[in-house]
Design a protein around this motif. Sequence first.
Motif, PDB file in Angstrom:
ATOM      1  N   ALA A 102       8.136 -24.731 -20.518  1.00 33.33           N
ATOM      2  CA  ALA A 102       9.494 -25.281 -20.525  1.00 33.33           C
ATOM      3  C   ALA A 102       9.849 -25.895 -19.175  1.00 33.33           C
ATOM      4  CB  ALA A 102      10.500 -24.182 -20.879  1.00 33.33           C
ATOM      5  N   ALA A 103       9.176 -25.437 -18.110  1.00 35.15           N
ATOM      6  CA  ALA A 103       9.394 -25.996 -16.775  1.00 35.15           C
ATOM      7  C   ALA A 103       8.476 -27.197 -16.517  1.00 35.15           C
ATOM      8  CB  ALA A 103       9.158 -24.928 -15.710  1.00 35.15           C
ATOM      9  N   HIS A 104       7.855 -27.695 -17.598  1.00 38.44           N
ATOM     10  CA  HIS A 104       7.024 -28.904 -17.550  1.00 38.44           C
ATOM     11  C   HIS A 104       5.686 -28.706 -16.839  1.00 38.44           C
ATOM     12  CE1 HIS A 104      10.538 -30.872 -19.152  1.00 38.44           C
ATOM     13  NE2 HIS A 104      11.237 -30.527 -18.095  1.00 38.44           N
ATOM     14  N   ALA A 105       5.200 -27.474 -16.794  1.00 35.59           N
ATOM     15  CA  ALA A 105       3.859 -27.252 -16.269  1.00 35.59           C
ATOM     16  C   ALA A 105       2.850 -27.809 -17.273  1.00 35.59           C
ATOM     17  CB  ALA A 105       3.608 -25.761 -16.047  1.00 35.59           C
ATOM     18  N   PRO A 106       1.821 -28.500 -16.805  1.00 31.95           N
ATOM     19  CA  PRO A 106       0.860 -29.161 -17.705  1.00 31.95           C
ATOM     20  C   PRO A 106      -0.211 -28.206 -18.207  1.00 31.95           C
ATOM     21  CG  PRO A 106       0.254 -29.606 -15.447  1.00 31.95           C
ATOM     22  CD  PRO A 106       1.525 -28.776 -15.385  1.00 31.95           C
ATOM     23  N   ILE A 107       0.180 -27.250 -19.025  1.00 26.57           N
ATOM     24  CA  ILE A 107      -0.751 -26.215 -19.498  1.00 26.57           C
ATOM     25  C   ILE A 107      -0.794 -26.176 -21.018  1.00 26.57           C
ATOM     26  CG2 ILE A 107      -0.543 -24.737 -17.461  1.00 26.57           C
ATOM     27  CD1 ILE A 107       1.476 -23.049 -19.144  1.00 26.57           C
ATOM     28  N   LYS A 108      -1.880 -25.590 -21.523  1.00 23.79           N
ATOM     29  CA  LYS A 108      -2.029 -25.400 -22.961  1.00 23.79           C
ATOM     30  C   LYS A 108      -2.727 -24.062 -23.189  1.00 23.79           C
ATOM     31  CE  LYS A 108      -1.561 -28.719 -25.293  1.00 23.79           C
ATOM     32  NZ  LYS A 108      -0.358 -29.400 -25.831  1.00 23.79           N
ATOM     33  N   ALA A 109      -2.166 -23.240 -24.072  1.00 23.90           N
ATOM     34  CA  ALA A 109      -2.809 -21.985 -24.443  1.00 23.90           C
ATOM     35  C   ALA A 109      -3.998 -22.288 -25.346  1.00 23.90           C
ATOM     36  CB  ALA A 109      -1.820 -21.075 -25.157  1.00 23.90           C
ATOM     37  N   VAL A 110      -5.138 -21.628 -25.094  1.00 24.58           N
ATOM     38  CA  VAL A 110      -6.354 -21.960 -25.828  1.00 24.58           C
ATOM     39  C   VAL A 110      -6.926 -20.803 -26.647  1.00 24.58           C
ATOM     40  CG1 VAL A 110      -7.036 -23.869 -24.331  1.00 24.58           C
ATOM     41  CG2 VAL A 110      -7.722 -21.525 -23.735  1.00 24.58           C
ATOM     42  N   ILE A 111      -6.553 -19.554 -26.327  1.00 22.60           N
ATOM     43  CA  ILE A 111      -7.055 -18.420 -27.102  1.00 22.60           C
ATOM     44  C   ILE A 111      -6.252 -17.168 -26.758  1.00 22.60           C
ATOM     45  CG2 ILE A 111      -8.833 -17.799 -25.387  1.00 22.60           C
ATOM     46  CD1 ILE A 111     -10.640 -17.025 -27.813  1.00 22.60           C
TER      47      ILE A 111
END
Length: 354
Positions: A102-111
């Motif tokens: 929500a703070a615009h960090a460029p992350i993605k959960a993968v597992i």
Amino acid sequence: MRSRRQFLTLLGASASAVGLAGCGAALAGTPSGGAQTKKLRYQGWAGQVTLPELAEDLGYLGEVKLEWVGNTISGPQDIQSAATGQTDFGGAFNGAVVKLAAAHAPIKAVISYYGVDQLVYNGFWVRQDSPIHAAGDLLHAKVGMNTLGAHDEAMLDIYLDRHGLSASQIAQVEPLALPPVNTEQALRQRRIDVGVLGGILQDKAVAAGGVRQLFSDYQLLGAFSAGTYVMTDRFLKQNPDTAATFVTAVAKAIEWTRTTPREAVIARMTAIVRGRGRGEDPAPLAYWKSFGVAETGGRITDKEFQLWIDWLTARGAVAKGAVSAGSLYTNAYNHYTASAPAPTATATPTTTKG
């Protein structure tokens, strides 16, 4: 001890900082072009074996190698390190992932890598002689938990809400941050009215007697995955094959722990801790029961994030509509399938220092 509002303000500020830093951070472990990295920098946990560490020891990572850069003390810190490029992956409870995204960090959960099941759960415990027997008895009670604004506080709020307490009544229940190793003592000494315990600390408290469980997160929500590993969008774009190797290896390690006798899993993890030469005590590993991951191979579903989106939005910690569950994760790098045969170890337990 911080209040709920103070904690959430601090967490929000750090998440915003990570979001800004992550947008421009150079990932030292990621090549700018050409061959994909075969090295993954990460933080461990003292005295514990993480699923990636287990996957590497079992031989599931192949040519990809883990590079330990130190230990972390919290999930939010671990994923902040990943978002800013200090490490290549990090893990935290899904509420922290929601706030960071929500703070615009460029992350993605993968597992998914840990969760709650009938073997592994957090219980909310009171003294045997406590007058607290139901949600309504918790008004003005002090509830000790390891971290404010996280998993345990969410479970407490959900429990109170489901039992009909109003927002003003819920505000009268006081969560307090306590080191887990001190929670049982604080409960028995009547410094708190309720203590949240899990794992070996819960087992020890029950064995000592004099306490009873008010409720647990498993009783409240059943089995569910509670935390995920994240990678940055940039890392995934530049290293898709390495990411797939990592995620699939962790998935195999999850299923290996399900299909292998508990004693053998403990023996394997004990050998890993003893072999890496970090001066750790492997004794607590004897109490390991499960990683608690709900879905096969750690695949992620919307519901695991929607729980936290709803809770954080209701508290005003995340703006309504700031994130959607489906945008927070991807299963594209997880090549483990339910029809695949149970994985077998391809290497002997680690015995050399590293």
